[in-house]
Design a protein around this motif. Structure first.
Motif, PDB file in Angstrom:
ATOM      1  N   GLY A 447       1.059   2.415  -6.603  1.00 11.32           N
ATOM      2  CA  GLY A 447       0.153   2.525  -5.462  1.00 11.32           C
ATOM      3  C   GLY A 447       0.975   2.796  -4.217  1.00 11.32           C
ATOM      4  O   GLY A 447       2.101   2.316  -4.103  1.00 11.32           O
ATOM      5  N   TYR A 448       0.457   3.607  -3.321  1.00  8.15           N
ATOM      6  CA  TYR A 448       1.243   3.913  -2.121  1.00  8.15           C
ATOM      7  C   TYR A 448       0.345   4.009  -0.900  1.00  8.15           C
ATOM      8  O   TYR A 448      -0.871   4.220  -1.009  1.00  8.15           O
ATOM      9  CB  TYR A 448       2.019   5.228  -2.285  1.00  8.15           C
ATOM     10  CG  TYR A 448       1.121   6.424  -2.473  1.00  8.15           C
ATOM     11  CD1 TYR A 448       0.739   6.826  -3.755  1.00  8.15           C
ATOM     12  CD2 TYR A 448       0.606   7.110  -1.379  1.00  8.15           C
ATOM     13  CE1 TYR A 448      -0.119   7.898  -3.919  1.00  8.15           C
ATOM     14  CE2 TYR A 448      -0.249   8.179  -1.545  1.00  8.15           C
ATOM     15  CZ  TYR A 448      -0.613   8.567  -2.819  1.00  8.15           C
ATOM     16  OH  TYR A 448      -1.474   9.615  -2.988  1.00  8.15           O
ATOM     17  N   TYR A 449       0.969   3.880   0.236  1.00 11.70           N
ATOM     18  CA  TYR A 449       0.279   4.052   1.511  1.00 11.70           C
ATOM     19  C   TYR A 449       1.237   4.769   2.454  1.00 11.70           C
ATOM     20  O   TYR A 449       2.395   4.379   2.578  1.00 11.70           O
ATOM     21  CB  TYR A 449      -0.128   2.698   2.100  1.00 11.70           C
ATOM     22  CG  TYR A 449      -0.739   2.832   3.476  1.00 11.70           C
ATOM     23  CD1 TYR A 449      -2.099   3.078   3.630  1.00 11.70           C
ATOM     24  CD2 TYR A 449       0.061   2.751   4.615  1.00 11.70           C
ATOM     25  CE1 TYR A 449      -2.654   3.238   4.887  1.00 11.70           C
ATOM     26  CE2 TYR A 449      -0.491   2.918   5.888  1.00 11.70           C
ATOM     27  CZ  TYR A 449      -1.847   3.159   6.014  1.00 11.70           C
ATOM     28  OH  TYR A 449      -2.387   3.337   7.252  1.00 11.70           O
ATOM     29  N   THR A 476      -2.673   8.484   4.345  1.00  8.38           N
ATOM     30  CA  THR A 476      -2.917   8.855   2.953  1.00  8.38           C
ATOM     31  C   THR A 476      -2.508   7.714   2.044  1.00  8.38           C
ATOM     32  O   THR A 476      -1.511   7.046   2.271  1.00  8.38           O
ATOM     33  CB  THR A 476      -2.251  10.212   2.594  1.00  8.38           C
ATOM     34  OG1 THR A 476      -2.050  10.289   1.187  1.00  8.38           O
ATOM     35  CG2 THR A 476      -0.937  10.409   3.275  1.00  8.38           C
ATOM     36  N   TYR A 477      -3.346   7.459   1.054  1.00  8.72           N
ATOM     37  CA  TYR A 477      -3.032   6.397   0.102  1.00  8.72           C
ATOM     38  C   TYR A 477      -3.656   6.740  -1.236  1.00  8.72           C
ATOM     39  O   TYR A 477      -4.556   7.573  -1.321  1.00  8.72           O
ATOM     40  CB  TYR A 477      -3.528   5.034   0.599  1.00  8.72           C
ATOM     41  CG  TYR A 477      -4.993   4.978   0.957  1.00  8.72           C
ATOM     42  CD1 TYR A 477      -5.419   5.312   2.237  1.00  8.72           C
ATOM     43  CD2 TYR A 477      -5.936   4.590   0.010  1.00  8.72           C
ATOM     44  CE1 TYR A 477      -6.761   5.273   2.574  1.00  8.72           C
ATOM     45  CE2 TYR A 477      -7.285   4.540   0.342  1.00  8.72           C
ATOM     46  CZ  TYR A 477      -7.694   4.883   1.619  1.00  8.72           C
ATOM     47  OH  TYR A 477      -9.033   4.837   1.949  1.00  8.72           O
ATOM     48  N   GLY A 478      -3.135   6.099  -2.254  1.00  7.83           N
ATOM     49  CA  GLY A 478      -3.693   6.392  -3.569  1.00  7.83           C
ATOM     50  C   GLY A 478      -2.888   5.737  -4.662  1.00  7.83           C
ATOM     51  O   GLY A 478      -2.015   4.903  -4.411  1.00  7.83           O
ATOM     52  N   ILE A 479      -3.235   6.108  -5.875  1.00 11.15           N
ATOM     53  CA  ILE A 479      -2.483   5.603  -7.017  1.00 11.15           C
ATOM     54  C   ILE A 479      -2.032   6.768  -7.898  1.00 11.15           C
ATOM     55  O   ILE A 479      -2.667   7.823  -7.927  1.00 11.15           O
ATOM     56  CB  ILE A 479      -3.296   4.603  -7.882  1.00 11.15           C
ATOM     57  CG1 ILE A 479      -4.617   5.232  -8.334  1.00 11.15           C
ATOM     58  CG2 ILE A 479      -3.532   3.315  -7.138  1.00 11.15           C
ATOM     59  CD1 ILE A 479      -5.283   4.432  -9.419  1.00 11.15           C
ATOM     60  N   GLU A 480      -0.943   6.544  -8.558  1.00 11.26           N
ATOM     61  CA  GLU A 480      -0.400   7.533  -9.483  1.00 11.26           C
ATOM     62  C   GLU A 480      -0.133   6.874 -10.822  1.00 11.26           C
ATOM     63  O   GLU A 480       0.392   5.765 -10.870  1.00 11.26           O
ATOM     64  CB  GLU A 480       0.942   8.060  -8.969  1.00 11.26           C
ATOM     65  CG  GLU A 480       0.850   9.052  -7.848  1.00 11.26           C
ATOM     66  CD  GLU A 480       2.229   9.462  -7.358  1.00 11.26           C
ATOM     67  OE1 GLU A 480       2.287  10.366  -6.529  1.00 11.26           O
ATOM     68  OE2 GLU A 480       3.241   8.887  -7.795  1.00 11.26           O
TER      69      GLU A 480
END
Lengths: 613, 355
Positions: A447-449, A476-480
């Motif tokens: 997860g990142y922000y 921007t944020y999301g998961i990979e």
């Protein structure tokens, strides 16, 4: 006519397969997914994906295709082979840094790398690292970094690799590579040509891709010489010569084309003394483009930038668990072009890195970087990463960093419009990665922000003159998700699978709307099954729908698409080092495009021959 | 690279030149024919130049109640009027839609918007057109030259109205923009992007430039009324005798708010804009107004007053928005009261009345 021809070849291959499959030698799959490389040493808390040579052969010479089908990076491509801009973790095209053997090669003019102006055949492997990296790699390393690498070894062996592929639309992908070495020297030469008429039919009655033809020639050279036990000289060189016509939406449009001629040279001297390793590097990059706004005339606009880089990297191993590293870099650029009077700029940077493994399961890394230049206010960049291995099954990674994207030549020096007061775009970002491993199965969830401030935009000033300004902020944020698995199920039967998934939210902080051309969902997958000398593989690419309107008016969304490729290959020859194969791209004939009105090809075919000796 | 050049083109187009109307828009069809049922009559078209997708046309009836977007795409499935549509001109029952980005002119029935024909060869960045004497005159800006190249490749294409073939071109080695017709003569503005101060006059019989009228300052728009040429630059309004080319009177326009643009002449009144404000003066006035008639609210970074028109006691303003989402038009009374704000397509740039 052309199409029929390919069907025939393809059917012929299918008929031949049962016979060919009788051969009973084991085919060991050489795909490596989710493997750390040397980047690992400077990537604590981050994840590196490696695309090796065999993956790079599967997806053709256009680097966009290779990365699109195997990584989380989303690409906006103006038709196959045309201008291709990446969005890594929802960031802009100039917020992905491309490193050629460790040297940042993003354009001095627009800060971006067009991934269709690189030939995948030039490199032994391509590594992709998500997340910030400006402390080590400099400008643009916000969404992530893409590393183009040449390998040199001293194995005293000679290996040659010939790869010839021909496919629909008169597409040629020809590669030759030789690696040879003694115990004191090593040479690697890779030559490639990629060309295509690229005149595929559009899924609109009577329309085809017009003025889309392209070619490029690429030469890569690597040479290393051991001066003595502790000292090695290395030299890398690359020449890329390409021309692309830009395809039209309608035949009545003005035909344009783009030529680029780029050379890259790097000299490196590695020496060890005591607990120190010193690496001195000198690099010369030359980027050169010509854009013909109407191919009927001889007029063009152009740009030429030469960049000289001197770099000194000193690593000190304080103990077995503690390393200190300092990197001093001076980058001098001399550029000029249409609209840009000749300008030079000099940037000096110093970075200090530290890596410490206080106990077996825990490792952390710290880094800071500061630049000195007249061009912009340079922020203090930093990164901090940790890696904790709970057990063989699970480890946790975390990384926090501040990164930047510096103003480009266009931003600073465009005649009458360039803004010398610009600041770099800066990002503050954090990511947390969960990594699972069980036997042959790997899985990671990250997860990142990222918050990016001072985004540079060109807007009219009070006088009506367009000038760049530090204007917007983006969040921007999301998961990979990255996963891979491979296994020998029975004797002679090998299966491997890999996949990626990205969920990305990228919002303009002023409006709260998702950025256009950033899909919420992207997924890729690949499955390979090998039995004896015969192998079949399936690849898929899914891009979710994207907004094309800044107010997220869903009426104008571009549809999601799912593209599948299917490949068959057969190994033969005395040592099984010859391979013949065929691929069907866009197997299900999906009608898709990644940019409005810019259709991509329907079902198409290619056949290839690969000789290793 | 391409992005930058497009950006700069857009920059230039919108930065210096916000006007997008011409007196030819108001030609009233003299032939009263029975019109088809879904007629786009008794109203006006708003041209939306479009963003990365093609442009579109909005129809709004005179009561400002019935609004239809994307009428071309609705009537003609699977087609659009092209990239970056710039202007419309009319002739009898036909409307000619000029696409700057696609080098084409789409001809439709002006009341049904059904596709009739298309001119799609020989044009190069077409801008504006006018019809006279069985011929279509279209200004073309050619290739947007690379900076440093001083020669202009702009030309006027003269097209046979029946065959739609280009019969002749006239090169001027200057930039070309607006084109008006008056008494059989074609007036072409040899100025745009903050350069040029001439109007070429073409005789539609000989198709030759018979004279050139000069203005003192760099032109951005002009109007012709009763033998007088009204020429507007960023800080000056000039009245010129059309017959002799003699300067009759000139007014200094000084404003901190920006440059003057969008000259309109309607009912003996002169209108122009500065920034987001509309100014109005009587034709016979001795001075330019100090106070704006009204101002409108815009959040647009580069599309303020992207379209402007005065017609039948109404003032029409188009706001370009961000050129990546639907924007709006506003209709005011000539005393500056807002009548209606209406959402239209991407990058609205002009109004064309279809009565």
């Amino acid at each position: 006519m052309k199409k029929t021809h390919f069907y025939t070849i393809f059917l012929g291959l299918l008929c031949g397969l049962p016979v060919l499959a009788q051969n009973d030698t084991l085919n060991v799959l050489d795909e490596v997914f989710l493997t750390d490389t040397k980047l690992k040493d400077f990537s604590t808390g981050q994840q590196v994906t490696v695309l090796n040579d065999s993956i790079l052969k599967k997806n053709g010479a256009l680097l966009t295709s290779a990365l699109n089908f195997n990584t989380n990076i989303y690409f906006k491509e103006n038709g196959l082979g045309m201008v291709s801009s990446p969005s890594f973790r929802g960031t802009s095209a100039s917020q992905t840094a491309v490193l050629w053997n460790g040297i940042n090669i993003n354009s001095q003019f627009n800060g971006q790398t067009d991934f269709n102006t690189l030939n995948a055949a030039g490199y032994d492997n391509i590594s992709v690292r998500g997340g910030g990296g400006s402390v080590v790699y400099g400008t643009g390393a916000i969404g992530g970094t893409v590393h183009l690498n040449t390998n040199l070894d001293f194995s005293e062996k000679t290996k040659q690799d010939i790869f010839l592929k021909y496919g629909s639309f008169n597409t040629l992908d020809a590669r030759y590579k030789v690696k040879t070495s003694g115990n004191k020297w090593s040479l690697s030469v890779a030559a490639a040509r990629n060309s295509s008429d690229n005149d595929y039919e559009w899924p609109i009655e009577g329309k085809k891709n017009e003025n889309g033809e392209f070619y490029n020639n690429n030469l890569n050279l690597g040479f290393a010489y051991r001066l003595n036990e502790k000292s090695t000289l290395k030299f890398y060189s690359e020449i890329f010569d390409g021309e692309r016509h830009f395809s039209l939406i309608r035949p009545s449009e003005t035909k344009t084309k783009y030529q680029n001629f780029d050379t890259r040279n790097l000299l490196e001297w590695v020496s060890e003394f005591g607990d120190f390793v010193s690496v001195a590097r000198l690099a010369l990059l030359d980027e050169n483009y010509r854009y013909y706004a109407n191919i009927a005339t001889e007029n063009y606009s152009s740009g030429d930038a030469q960049t000289f880089i001197g770099k000194y990297d000193l690593n000190y191993s304080v103990s077995k668990t503690l390393e200190l590293n300092s990197v001093l870099t001076n980058t001098y650029t001399d550029g000029n072009g249409s609209g840009i009077t000749e300008n030079t700029r000099n940037i000096f940077s110093s970075a200090v890195l530290m890596k410490h493994r206080p106990f077996q399961k825990f490792q952390y890394e710290l880094g800071i970087r500061k630049e000195i230049t007249d061009n912009y206010e340079s922020p203090l960049l930093f990164s901090a990463g940790t890696h904790y291995k709970f057990n063989d099954f699970y480890s946790l990674k975390m990384n926090i960093s501040r990164n930047f994207r510096i103003p480009t030549y266009n931003d600073l020096y465009w005649a009458g419009a360039g803004n010398p007061e610009l600041n770099p775009e800066t990002s503050n970002q954090v990511e947390l990665g969960n990594h699972f491993k069980h036997k042959d199965f790997k899985f990671s969830l990250t997860g990142y922000y990222i918050q990016i401030d001072d985004m540079i935009r060109w807007l009219p000033s009070e006088t009506g003159m367009w000038r760049p300004r530090n204007e917007e902020s983006v969040e921007t944020y999301g998961i990979e998700v990255l996963t891979g698995w491979q296994k020998q199920i029975f004797k002679g039967h090998q299966i491997s699978a890999s996949g990626t998934y990205a969920y990305t939210v990228s919002e303009n902080m002023n409006t709260g709307y998702q950025l256009i051309y950033v899909p919420f969902h992207k997924a890729t997958g690949s499955l390979t099954y090998a039995f004896k000398d015969f192998s079949i593989d399936y690849q898929l690419l899914y891009n979710g729908e994207v907004y094309t309107r800044s107010d997220n008016n869903s009426r104008y969304n571009m549809d999601a698409y799912l593209v599948s490729n299917l490949g068959l290959s057969y190994n033969f020859g005395k040592k099984n080092t010859y391979k013949i194969g065929a691929r069907v791209l866009n197997f299900f004939d999906e009608e898709y495009r990644s940019v409005e009105d810019r259709w991509m090809p329907g079902r198409n075919f290619n056949i290839y021959l690969n000789l290793n000796f | 690279m391409k992005r930058i050049s497009k950006l700069l083109t857009m920059a230039i187009l919108s930065g210096f030149f916000l006007n997008s109307c011409s007196s030819d828009d108001d030609i009233v069809d003299p032939i009263e024919e029975p019109q088809p049922e879904q007629a786009y009559s008794d109203g006006f078209f708003v041209l939306n130049e479009g963003g990365s997708g093609g442009g579109s046309v909005t129809f709004i009836d005179n009561d400002l109640q019935n609004v239809e977007n994307e009428i071309y795409q609705q009537v003609n499935a699977e087609d659009d009027p092209g990239q970056y549509i710039q202007s419309i001109f009319f002739n009898e029952d036909l409307a000619y839609i000029v696409s700057n980005g696609s080098n084409m002119i789409t001809i439709v029935d002006r009341y049904t918007f059904e596709y009739v024909d298309r001119i799609d060869s020989g044009l190069l960045s077409p801008r504006y057109g006018v019809i006279e004497n069985g011929k279509i005159y279209v200004t073309n800006q050619g290739n947007y030259e690379a900076p440093g190249i001083t020669e202009f490749d702009d030309f006027i294409a003269i097209i046979d109205l029946e065959t739609l073939e280009i019969e002749q071109t006239i090169e001027t080695n200057t930039v070309l923009e607006y084109i008006h017709e008056e008494d059989g003569l074609i007036y072409v503005q040899k100025a745009a992007f903050g350069t040029g101060n001439e109007i070429a006059v073409i005789d539609s019989n000989s198709d030759e430039i018979i004279t050139t009228i000069g203005t003192e300052e760099t032109l951005n728009s002009f109007e012709i009324e009763d033998g007088v040429l009204y020429a507007l630059s960023s800080n000056k309004l000039e009245k010129i005798d059309l017959a002799t080319g003699e300067l009759l009177v000139e007014f200094e326009i000084n404003s901190d708010a920006g440059n003057a643009g969008n000259l309109e002449f309607e009912n003996d009144m002169i209108y122009y804009t500065i920034g987001n404000s509309v100014f109005m003066m009587e034709e016979s006035a001795d001075t330019v107004p100090e106070e704006a008639l009204f101002s409108y609210t815009s959040n647009s970074d580069y599309g303020v007053m992207y379209g402007f028109e005065v017609e039948n006691d109404r003032i029409y303003i188009a706001d370009g928005g961000d050129f990546a989402s639907n924007s709006f038009v506003e209709i005011y009374t000539t005393s500056g009261e807002l009548i209606e704000n209406i959402e239209v397509g991407v990058g609205p740039n002009g109004f064309y009345f279809n009565d």
